[in-house]
Design an enzyme around this catalytic site. Sequence first.
Site, PDB file in Angstrom:
ATOM      1  N   ASP A 113       0.856  -1.178   0.000  1.00  0.00           N
ATOM      2  CA  ASP A 113       0.000   0.000   0.000  1.00  0.00           C
ATOM      3  C   ASP A 113       0.899   1.238   0.000  1.00  0.00           C
ATOM      4  O   ASP A 113       1.266   1.746  -1.051  1.00  0.00           O
ATOM      5  CB  ASP A 113      -0.923  -0.074   1.219  1.00  0.00           C
ATOM      6  CG  ASP A 113      -1.899   1.083   1.299  1.00  0.00           C
ATOM      7  OD1 ASP A 113      -1.869   1.954   0.416  1.00  0.00           O
ATOM      8  OD2 ASP A 113      -2.705   1.117   2.244  1.00  0.00           O
ATOM      9  N   ARG A 175      -9.880 -13.116   7.151  1.00  0.00           N
ATOM     10  CA  ARG A 175      -8.676 -13.681   6.518  1.00  0.00           C
ATOM     11  C   ARG A 175      -9.004 -14.960   5.751  1.00  0.00           C
ATOM     12  O   ARG A 175      -8.395 -15.247   4.726  1.00  0.00           O
ATOM     13  CB  ARG A 175      -7.616 -14.010   7.578  1.00  0.00           C
ATOM     14  CG  ARG A 175      -6.976 -12.804   8.229  1.00  0.00           C
ATOM     15  CD  ARG A 175      -5.727 -13.222   8.993  1.00  0.00           C
ATOM     16  NE  ARG A 175      -5.304 -12.218   9.956  1.00  0.00           N
ATOM     17  CZ  ARG A 175      -4.546 -11.151   9.664  1.00  0.00           C
ATOM     18  NH1 ARG A 175      -4.152 -10.956   8.429  1.00  0.00           N
ATOM     19  NH2 ARG A 175      -4.206 -10.289  10.598  1.00  0.00           N
TER      20      ARG A 175
HETATM   21  P1  5GP Z   1       1.964  -0.544   3.754  1.00  0.00           P
HETATM   22  O1  5GP Z   1       3.056  -0.565   4.778  1.00  0.00           O
HETATM   23  O2  5GP Z   1       2.428  -0.914   2.362  1.00  0.00           O
HETATM   24  O3  5GP Z   1       1.164   0.716   3.774  1.00  0.00           O
HETATM   25  O4  5GP Z   1       0.903  -1.593   4.179  1.00  0.00           O
HETATM   26  C1  5GP Z   1       1.210  -2.892   4.235  1.00  0.00           C
HETATM   27  C2  5GP Z   1       0.309  -3.645   5.170  1.00  0.00           C
HETATM   28  O5  5GP Z   1      -0.885  -2.908   5.493  1.00  0.00           O
HETATM   29  C3  5GP Z   1      -0.143  -4.901   4.496  1.00  0.00           C
HETATM   30  O6  5GP Z   1       0.782  -5.938   4.706  1.00  0.00           O
HETATM   31  C4  5GP Z   1      -1.495  -5.126   5.138  1.00  0.00           C
HETATM   32  O7  5GP Z   1      -1.342  -5.812   6.354  1.00  0.00           O
HETATM   33  C5  5GP Z   1      -2.015  -3.723   5.437  1.00  0.00           C
HETATM   34  N1  5GP Z   1      -2.888  -3.256   4.362  1.00  0.00           N
HETATM   35  C6  5GP Z   1      -2.645  -2.334   3.415  1.00  0.00           C
HETATM   36  N2  5GP Z   1      -3.690  -2.184   2.593  1.00  0.00           N
HETATM   37  C7  5GP Z   1      -4.621  -3.062   3.014  1.00  0.00           C
HETATM   38  C8  5GP Z   1      -5.952  -3.409   2.558  1.00  0.00           C
HETATM   39  O8  5GP Z   1      -6.509  -2.909   1.575  1.00  0.00           O
HETATM   40  N3  5GP Z   1      -6.596  -4.372   3.274  1.00  0.00           N
HETATM   41  C9  5GP Z   1      -6.047  -4.979   4.355  1.00  0.00           C
HETATM   42  N4  5GP Z   1      -6.777  -5.910   4.964  1.00  0.00           N
HETATM   43  N5  5GP Z   1      -4.819  -4.685   4.816  1.00  0.00           N
HETATM   44  C10 5GP Z   1      -4.113  -3.732   4.144  1.00  0.00           C
HETATM   45 MG    MG Z   2      -3.884  -6.210   8.927  1.00  0.00          MG
END
Ligand code: 5GP
Ligand code: MG
Length: 190
Positions: A113, A175
Amino acid sequence: MTETRTDNRSRHESGRITRVLLDEERLHARVRELGAEIARDYAGRDPVVVCLLKGGIYFTVDLTRAIDLPVTLEFVRARSYVGTDSTGRVELAWIDGLDIAGRHVLLVEDIVDTGLTLIEIWHALEARSPASLALCALLYKEKLLAHPFPIRYIGFAIEDVFVVGYGLDYDERFRNLPHIAVFQPDGPSA
Ligand code: 5GP
Ligand code: MG
């Protein structure tokens, strides 16, 4: 079948599932393609697959079975999210005993993300002197990353919505859905 399961499990006290984004069939077809691609790229080697828990568990289980090579499986736990908002903080666990020096490491993540989680774990893995390090993410949100990072294998590029299922949770729920669905939290805009 898919619809029944979605209906039965679509509600949460603070939101609901609004639609299926990627069904089981599409997921499994793409996972098999990725497995074949990885097996070709790593031919003659025995990579270490590092699964980022908890979200990466279902993807990793299916992906590793689609990689026709001897692989070693390891797990690291990361937490960066509470509910649907990024806390901007990443905690890594179980990385201390990880012995990957001189090994070809493939990190497997559920979703990228903002990329913050990725940067933390990437540096932690790099510090352990692997022979090579690459990332495989099932999902990639197509928006401007705060911290752009190379992702060698991407399952699907998706729109910027909050998704659950196939490992991804909302407050630890959903999940075990066999597909990826869009979750809409209740709120002023919902
Ligand atoms: P980042 O550090 O890239 O912002 O986010 C990574 C983590 O955030 C992912 O491994 C996941 O656990 C959570 N995350 C990010 N976007 C989503 C989403 O759309 N749905 C869910 N369930 N978790 C997300
Ligand atoms: Mg999570």
